[in-house]
Design an enzyme around this catalytic site. Sequence first.
Site, short mmCIF file in Angstrom:
data_model
loop_
_atom_site.label_atom_id
_atom_site.label_comp_id
_atom_site.label_asym_id
_atom_site.label_seq_id
_atom_site.Cartn_x
_atom_site.Cartn_y
_atom_site.Cartn_z
N ASP A 21 0.84 -1.19 0.00
CA ASP A 21 0.00 0.00 0.00
C ASP A 21 0.88 1.25 0.00
O ASP A 21 2.03 1.22 0.45
CB ASP A 21 -0.91 0.02 1.23
N LYS A 22 0.33 2.34 -0.46
CA LYS A 22 1.09 3.58 -0.56
C LYS A 22 1.69 3.99 0.77
O LYS A 22 2.81 4.50 0.84
CB LYS A 22 0.20 4.70 -1.12
#
Length: 244
Positions: free
Chosen positions: A105-106
Amino acid sequence: MKPIRLDKYLADMGAGSRSQLRQEIRKGLVQVNGETAKTPDQKINPDQDQVALRGERIAYVSFEYYMLNKPAGVLSASRDRKEKTVLDLIAEHSRKDLFPVGRLDKDTEGLLLITNDGALAHELLHPKKHVNKTYFARLTGPVTPQMVQAFAEGMDIGDETLTRPGELRILKNGPQAETEITISEGRFHQIKRMAKAASTEVLYLKRLCMGPLCLDPALACGAYRPLTQEEKTALQRLVRNETI
């Protein structure tokens, strides 16, 4: 290796686009074994022939493997028009076809394998392989025995099936518990969803290991390095189902 076209050889090494390189070859700017190449379709044996563009030797590399300590705020993608991607962090490389194996995930940090070895990536990510992935996670609230048991038994996170059994290990308990979590799947936002199903929330997440490949503690956030031969061998043995 099988012989390949001269223009493809150069394009694979990021020397330019195929159309640009054809022009360079026709202008006499490419040499093969010390002689000026005449046509873009000349066959090159990467294991034997020496190729130079404008006097600079271009060695052929079939596969590249990099360990990246992904920072938060960077996309696990090969390219993006608006945001920085993990490939933007790999400054020194030969291949132009690198990609991240899986995604983080970012806002998640940690271990990410960058390569152009599609066969290896397929095996590492195949659902039937059940490759273990271990994360450091900081959670809201203390961890209870019931939460540890829920992770171990598999959890309902809103999908058609329960998650595979995982492991929740307590490193430091308290208002912001520090844990290590190991799972063998790669469902969307899986650890965050498992935490939510256990009535807690992930405050910080960092991947530490993927199978036998573990993040080098000397690698700063945002830094990368090539895999060692031992690390590459361990990954190959894993996908061949050999004992490590």
